[in-house]
Design an enzyme around this catalytic site. Structure first.
Site, short mmCIF file in Angstrom:
data_model
loop_
_atom_site.label_atom_id
_atom_site.label_comp_id
_atom_site.label_asym_id
_atom_site.label_seq_id
_atom_site.Cartn_x
_atom_site.Cartn_y
_atom_site.Cartn_z
CG ASN A 89 76.62 12.20 -19.83
OD1 ASN A 89 77.36 12.86 -20.87
ND2 ASN A 89 76.05 11.24 -19.84
CE LYS A 142 72.46 12.35 -19.87
NZ LYS A 142 71.19 11.28 -19.68
CG HIS A 145 75.52 6.86 -20.59
ND1 HIS A 145 74.30 6.94 -20.91
CD2 HIS A 145 75.71 7.85 -19.59
CE1 HIS A 145 73.51 7.62 -20.10
NE2 HIS A 145 74.50 8.13 -19.24
CD GLU A 167 71.64 8.87 -22.43
OE1 GLU A 167 72.29 9.62 -22.58
OE2 GLU A 167 70.88 9.24 -21.28
CD GLU A 212 75.09 6.99 -15.19
OE1 GLU A 212 75.15 7.99 -14.77
OE2 GLU A 212 74.93 6.76 -16.36
N GLY A 232 67.47 10.41 -16.02
CA GLY A 232 66.46 11.37 -16.66
C GLY A 232 65.19 11.41 -16.35
CB SER A 274 67.33 11.45 -11.02
OG SER A 274 66.64 11.07 -12.19
C1 PEP Z 1 73.57 10.22 -16.85
O1 PEP Z 1 73.29 10.98 -17.94
O2 PEP Z 1 74.48 9.61 -16.82
C2 PEP Z 1 72.50 10.58 -15.77
C3 PEP Z 1 72.64 10.03 -14.71
O3 PEP Z 1 71.59 11.52 -16.11
P1 PEP Z 1 70.54 12.39 -14.87
O4 PEP Z 1 71.39 12.82 -13.90
O5 PEP Z 1 69.85 13.33 -15.86
O6 PEP Z 1 69.53 11.23 -14.56
#
Ligand code: PEP
Length: 253
Positions: free
Chosen positions: A9, A11, A97, A99, A169, A175, A215
């Protein structure tokens, strides 16, 4: 069909040139990808078409949009329809997601409409779910996640639900550099699979691909992906580095 997937992703990151360089660097590595072991790259809208063209001759690599609208077409300035995505060869769409849920107020019922239109156009939704830190601390994450799944997905037929890729997630791990332990990931993935089993039967539940996100890095992917109900990962930050993402791809079962 249950698969192992390393999904990136990106983003809202990278210019066109940077994106092309990253994609070239990812594609130049060797992976043993096939029908059951895939890479899916969720990249920004302006770069979808060049990315589709770049990956089209690489087995097991696909392009995803990071979002779409819930309507077929019309006067929705600034939005992107699934038909548009399909017409340029995009095969997956990330939906819900955290976000988007947080900054764009996407609700479970709105996401149910997006899931429908994605499936109607024969694209594959990567449906994100996961709890906040407050919910995790209260210990009600299982109920919270089951409710997200019920309200957005449980109207689907068994044939449809098997096409949906789930990305669990935990928001507290996205993040933040704070990863769920492999056992925490396994516990909730098993709960998600059991939730599908209760609604659709065990055979259908065993067929559903459930990714972990939060992460995931080169140094923890293998341990997390080795868990029996974890079928790969959705990766944000670490997917912006080709070498690290290659390690993550190679950590797939
Ligand atoms: C994500 O953007 O879905 C995500 C899991 O980000 P990160 O791996 O940076 O935590």
């Amino acid at each position: 069909m249950r698969q192992q997937i390393a999904a990136a992703n990106w983003k809202m990151n990278l210019t066109l040139t940077q994106g092309e360089q990253l994609l070239d660097a990812i594609l130049k590595n060797e992976y043993s990808l096939n029908e059951h072991r895939k890479v899916v790259l969720a990249i920004p809208f302006p770069y979808l078409l060049p990315a589709v063209n770049k990956v089209k001759n690489t087995q097991g690599v696909f392009v995803a949009a990071q979002n779409c609208y819930n309507k077929k077409s019309g006067a929705f300035t600034g939005e992107t329809s699934v038909e548009m995505l399909q017409s340029i060869g995009v095969e997956y769409v990330v939906l819900g997601h955290s976000e988007r849920r947080e900054y764009f107020n996407e609700s479970n019922s709105f996401l149910a409409e997006k899931v429908n239109i994605v499936l109607e156009n024969n694209l594959i939704p990567i449906f994100c779910c996961g709890e906040s830190l407050t919910i995790r601390e209260e210990g009600t994450q299982n109920e919270f996640v089951a409710n997200q799944l019920k309200e957005s997905l449980f109207h689907l037929s068994a044939d449809q639900i098997k096409k949906v890729v789930i990305a669990y997630e935990p928001i507290w791990a996205i993040g933040t550099g704070k990863t769920a332990s492999s056992q925490q990931a396994q516990d909730i993935h098993l709960h998600i699979r059991n939730t599908f089993a209760a609604a659709y039967g065990n055979e259908v539940a065993q067929d559903i691909t459930i990714l972990y996100g939060g992460s995931v890095k080169g140094n923890n992917a293998a341990e997390i992906f080795a868990m029996p109900d974890v079928d790969g990962g959705l990766v944000g930050g670490a997917s912006l580095n080709a070498d690290e993402f290659a390690i993550i791809i190679n950590a797939l079962k």
